[in-house]
Design a protein around this motif. Structure first.
Motif, mmCIF file in Angstrom:
data_model
loop_
_atom_site.group_PDB
_atom_site.id
_atom_site.type_symbol
_atom_site.label_atom_id
_atom_site.label_comp_id
_atom_site.label_asym_id
_atom_site.label_seq_id
_atom_site.Cartn_x
_atom_site.Cartn_y
_atom_site.Cartn_z
ATOM 1 N N SER A 17 45.365 12.515 -96.852
ATOM 2 C CA SER A 17 43.983 12.975 -96.991
ATOM 3 C C SER A 17 43.953 14.364 -97.615
ATOM 4 C CB SER A 17 43.289 13.030 -95.622
ATOM 5 O OG SER A 17 43.350 11.777 -94.974
ATOM 6 N N HIS A 18 43.099 14.513 -98.619
ATOM 7 C CA HIS A 18 42.935 15.820 -99.265
ATOM 8 C C HIS A 18 41.553 15.895 -99.890
ATOM 9 C CE1 HIS A 18 43.767 19.477 -101.470
ATOM 10 N NE2 HIS A 18 43.416 18.880 -102.599
ATOM 11 N N ALA A 19 40.907 17.030 -99.724
ATOM 12 C CA ALA A 19 39.597 17.294 -100.325
ATOM 13 C C ALA A 19 38.579 16.228 -99.945
ATOM 14 C CB ALA A 19 39.726 17.405 -101.847
ATOM 15 N N GLY A 20 38.662 15.752 -98.702
ATOM 16 C CA GLY A 20 37.687 14.792 -98.215
ATOM 17 C C GLY A 20 37.941 13.359 -98.610
ATOM 18 N N ALA A 21 39.004 13.098 -99.368
ATOM 19 C CA ALA A 21 39.328 11.730 -99.795
ATOM 20 C C ALA A 21 40.620 11.282 -99.122
ATOM 21 C CB ALA A 21 39.486 11.662 -101.312
ATOM 22 N N VAL A 22 40.643 10.027 -98.664
ATOM 23 C CA VAL A 22 41.834 9.464 -98.028
ATOM 24 C C VAL A 22 42.488 8.503 -99.006
ATOM 25 C CG1 VAL A 22 42.757 8.224 -96.051
ATOM 26 C CG2 VAL A 22 40.733 9.671 -95.768
ATOM 27 N N HIS A 23 43.730 8.767 -99.364
ATOM 28 C CA HIS A 23 44.470 7.947 -100.323
ATOM 29 C C HIS A 23 45.451 7.044 -99.567
ATOM 30 C CE1 HIS A 23 43.066 10.596 -103.604
ATOM 31 N NE2 HIS A 23 43.204 11.550 -102.708
ATOM 32 N N VAL A 24 45.362 5.741 -99.791
ATOM 33 C CA VAL A 24 46.292 4.793 -99.163
ATOM 34 C C VAL A 24 47.550 4.712 -100.016
ATOM 35 C CG1 VAL A 24 46.682 2.421 -98.460
ATOM 36 C CG2 VAL A 24 44.442 3.469 -98.090
ATOM 37 N N VAL A 25 48.684 5.031 -99.416
ATOM 38 C CA VAL A 25 49.963 4.953 -100.125
ATOM 39 C C VAL A 25 50.533 3.546 -100.024
ATOM 40 C CG1 VAL A 25 52.332 5.840 -100.174
ATOM 41 C CG2 VAL A 25 50.410 7.401 -99.781
ATOM 42 N N GLY A 26 50.299 2.882 -98.893
ATOM 43 C CA GLY A 26 50.781 1.514 -98.735
ATOM 44 C C GLY A 26 50.818 1.087 -97.289
ATOM 45 N N VAL A 27 51.248 -0.157 -97.084
ATOM 46 C CA VAL A 27 51.309 -0.755 -95.755
ATOM 47 C C VAL A 27 52.762 -1.137 -95.461
ATOM 48 C CG1 VAL A 27 50.504 -2.641 -94.277
ATOM 49 C CG2 VAL A 27 48.954 -1.619 -95.962
ATOM 50 N N THR A 28 53.230 -0.753 -94.285
ATOM 51 C CA THR A 28 54.601 -1.021 -93.835
ATOM 52 C C THR A 28 54.558 -2.031 -92.703
ATOM 53 O OG1 THR A 28 55.045 1.332 -94.223
ATOM 54 C CG2 THR A 28 56.721 0.087 -93.038
ATOM 55 N N ASP A 29 55.496 -2.967 -92.696
ATOM 56 C CA ASP A 29 55.527 -3.890 -91.563
ATOM 57 C C ASP A 29 56.454 -3.366 -90.473
ATOM 58 O OD1 ASP A 29 58.182 -4.596 -92.014
ATOM 59 O OD2 ASP A 29 57.748 -6.599 -92.734
ATOM 60 N N LYS A 30 56.413 -4.013 -89.325
ATOM 61 C CA LYS A 30 57.185 -3.573 -88.171
ATOM 62 C C LYS A 30 57.682 -4.784 -87.397
ATOM 63 C CE LYS A 30 55.440 -0.316 -85.608
ATOM 64 N NZ LYS A 30 54.606 0.433 -84.632
ATOM 65 N N SER A 31 58.939 -4.723 -86.954
ATOM 66 C CA SER A 31 59.443 -5.718 -86.011
ATOM 67 C C SER A 31 59.670 -5.018 -84.680
ATOM 68 C CB SER A 31 60.735 -6.361 -86.518
ATOM 69 O OG SER A 31 61.719 -5.387 -86.784
ATOM 70 N N VAL A 32 59.403 -5.740 -83.599
ATOM 71 C CA VAL A 32 59.438 -5.154 -82.256
ATOM 72 C C VAL A 32 60.295 -6.025 -81.346
ATOM 73 C CG1 VAL A 32 58.037 -4.484 -80.260
ATOM 74 C CG2 VAL A 32 57.152 -4.128 -82.565
ATOM 75 N N GLY A 33 61.103 -5.382 -80.484
ATOM 76 C CA GLY A 33 61.915 -6.102 -79.510
ATOM 77 C C GLY A 33 61.977 -5.324 -78.209
ATOM 78 N N GLY A 34 62.954 -5.679 -77.378
ATOM 79 C CA GLY A 34 63.185 -4.937 -76.141
ATOM 80 C C GLY A 34 62.226 -5.237 -75.021
ATOM 81 N N ALA A 35 61.580 -6.411 -75.027
ATOM 82 C CA ALA A 35 60.605 -6.749 -73.989
ATOM 83 C C ALA A 35 61.215 -6.557 -72.600
ATOM 84 C CB ALA A 35 60.151 -8.192 -74.169
ATOM 85 N N PRO A 36 60.413 -6.023 -71.666
ATOM 86 C CA PRO A 36 58.965 -5.796 -71.700
ATOM 87 C C PRO A 36 58.557 -4.490 -72.366
ATOM 88 C CG PRO A 36 59.787 -5.192 -69.550
ATOM 89 C CD PRO A 36 60.958 -5.750 -70.310
ATOM 90 N N ALA A 37 59.549 -3.702 -72.871
ATOM 91 C CA ALA A 37 59.223 -2.520 -73.658
ATOM 92 C C ALA A 37 58.827 -2.958 -75.068
ATOM 93 C CB ALA A 37 60.415 -1.573 -73.708
ATOM 94 N N PHE A 38 58.370 -2.022 -75.861
ATOM 95 C CA PHE A 38 58.004 -2.285 -77.249
ATOM 96 C C PHE A 38 58.841 -1.352 -78.123
ATOM 97 C CE2 PHE A 38 54.481 -3.607 -74.662
ATOM 98 C CZ PHE A 38 53.996 -4.755 -75.271
ATOM 99 N N VAL A 39 60.059 -1.799 -78.448
ATOM 100 C CA VAL A 39 60.999 -0.992 -79.215
ATOM 101 C C VAL A 39 60.932 -1.427 -80.679
ATOM 102 C CG1 VAL A 39 63.407 -0.309 -79.490
ATOM 103 C CG2 VAL A 39 62.500 -0.802 -77.200
ATOM 104 N N GLU A 40 60.732 -0.468 -81.569
ATOM 105 C CA GLU A 40 60.700 -0.786 -82.995
ATOM 106 C C GLU A 40 62.120 -1.098 -83.460
ATOM 107 O OE1 GLU A 40 58.796 2.445 -85.032
ATOM 108 O OE2 GLU A 40 56.917 2.196 -83.939
ATOM 109 N N THR A 41 62.322 -2.302 -83.951
ATOM 110 C CA THR A 41 63.660 -2.717 -84.370
ATOM 111 C C THR A 41 63.843 -2.686 -85.882
ATOM 112 O OG1 THR A 41 62.999 -5.056 -84.371
ATOM 113 C CG2 THR A 41 63.936 -4.175 -82.336
#
Length: 418
Positions: free
Chosen positions: A217-241
């Motif tokens: 975000s700069h000068a009142g405008a928000v620029h989207v750089v991109g979208v990243t995916d995520k995998s999660v493990g370690g149940a019952p915790a939520f550990v980013e794998t």
């Protein structure tokens, strides 16, 4: 040349990326910390931590904001700061207060405080109509148990003021809920010596994959750089794998995630001087906000972005802290995707062996960092217990995640913990 004030930092990758970005852009910085030994301990033996190579290294009680503000004001009068930053979540509100006091660029303190408190984020977004899970914030056990029954099991229990997935747990019944609350109550002070708020956030358990939207975000405008995916493990915790950039999503899902993240940032007031990492669940009922983090992504996501697009989010972080337009021009890096996978321990003990022969000298490997034998190992309950990571790129398409998962399988086969 500009002069930045850096107030504390994580000791992970951003603690090295941030000094590098400051120096590579021709600037200098003063480092302010309450505990120099915290950084000395994190540097490899025989080396100095990059943060301690600052123009000035000054100690002060960074946990006492009322005493710190006049002290920083005095330092500003002598040293002259052009911007102030931190990479550590626990000091983002402090930095916002300092910027406001000194008249330096940055988002408003209230906006940052609301983003850094998970319960405040929920209330602000709910009032603005930004979609999220059903939730409740309670302190006393009877109220917690009653709210959990109202939301319905299974659900997620969270602290309101910790990071890296610490003490975030899925609970399926009241006995598990009680155990999670007891564990959280037994951790009253965070790793930086700050007393925690003794309330519990209960949230509806959301279905679907999780992604993050990286923005500047700069000068009142928000620029989207991109979208990243995520995998999660370690149940019952939520550990980013692991993560991949860009996420392998249908265009409609990408657009929905971006739209939801932008709505969240607008509702919170984070549209000026912020590099943000907003986590979104793509549920069967539509996108839902998980968290809004008013700082660059951790877990080397910034490096995934840089390898694919050429955009340096650490440098953008410095630019917006100085009130300058960030360089968000994309270049052809030769890669179409990049992914990172973390080696997550499932047992506690001592690392006896970790065979990395299956990942050495393989084309497309961008980074390999693995623990040495002899390391004390704790079964992962958050993102703080990794045994290392592998990062790979794919020049042809979105195959980086598949490649990194194959390499992790090889590492697990040679992992011995006793």
């Amino acid at each position: 040349m500009a002069h930045l004030l850096v107030v504390e930092s994580w000791v992970g990758s951003m603690s090295r990326l941030l000094p590098r970005a400051i120096r590579e852009n021709g600037h200098a910085f003063t480092f302010l910390t309450r505990d120099l030994h915290h950084y000395l301990r994190s540097a490899p033996e025989g080396t100095a931590h990059p943060l301690l190579g600052a123009r000035n290294v000054i100690t002060a009680d960074t946990n006492d904001i009322e005493a710190l503000l006049p002290e920083v004001e005095r330092l500003h009068g002598v040293l002259g700061f052009d911007g102030v930053v931190t990479s550590c979540d626990y000091y983002l509100p402090t930095v916002a207060r300092i910027a406001g006091r000194l008249g330096l660029p940055g988002p408003g303190p209230e906006a940052v405080e609301n983003a850094c408190r998970k319960d405040a984020t929920r209330r602000v977004l709910d009032a603005a109509g930004v979609p999220g899970p059903r939730f409740a914030v309670r302190e006393e056990w009877a109220d917690i148990a009653r709210a959990a029954r109202d939301i319905g099991y299974p659900l997620v229990v969270k602290p309101v003021d910790l990071c890296a997935g610490m003490y975030v747990r899925r609970v399926d019944d009241e006995a598990q809920l009680a155990a999670a609350c007891r564990a959280l109550a037994d951790f009253p002070v965070n790793a930086r010596g700050q007393r925690r708020t003794p309330v519990v956030l209960l949230e509806e358990l959301l279905d679907g994959p999780e992604v993050s939207v990286e923005t500047v975000s700069h000068a009142g405008a928000v620029h989207v750089v991109g979208v990243t995916d995520k995998s999660v493990g370690g149940a019952p915790a939520f550990v980013e794998t692991g993560h991949m950039f860009p996420a392998a999503l249908p265009p409609g899902d990408t657009e929905a995630a971006e739209h939801t993240a932008l709505a969240a940032l607008k509702a919170l007031g984070l549209t000026e001087g912020v590099v943000a990492h907003t986590e979104i669940k793509l549920t069967s009922a539509g996108p839902r906000v998980v968290e809004v983090n008013p700082r660059p992504a951790g877990n080397r996501i910034t490096e995934l972005v840089r390898h694919v697009t050429g955009i340096d989010l650490a440098a953008a972080f410095v630019d917006v802290a100085l009130g300058r337009a960030p360089d968000l021009r994309r270049v052809d890096t030769g890669l179409r995707s990049a992914a990172i996978g973390f080696l997550v321990p499932e047992a506690s003990g001592t690392l006896e062996a970790l065979d990395d022969s299956g990942v050495r000298d393989i084309p497309g490997v961008l980074e390999t960092q693995l623990a040495e034998p002899g390391k004390a190992v704790k079964a992962a309950g958050s993102n703080n217990e990794y045994l290392g990571h592998v990062m790979v790129g794919d020049a042809d398409g979105l195959g980086a995640r598949e490649r990194v998962e194959s390499m992790l399988d090889g590492l697990r086969a040679g992992l011995v913990i006793r």
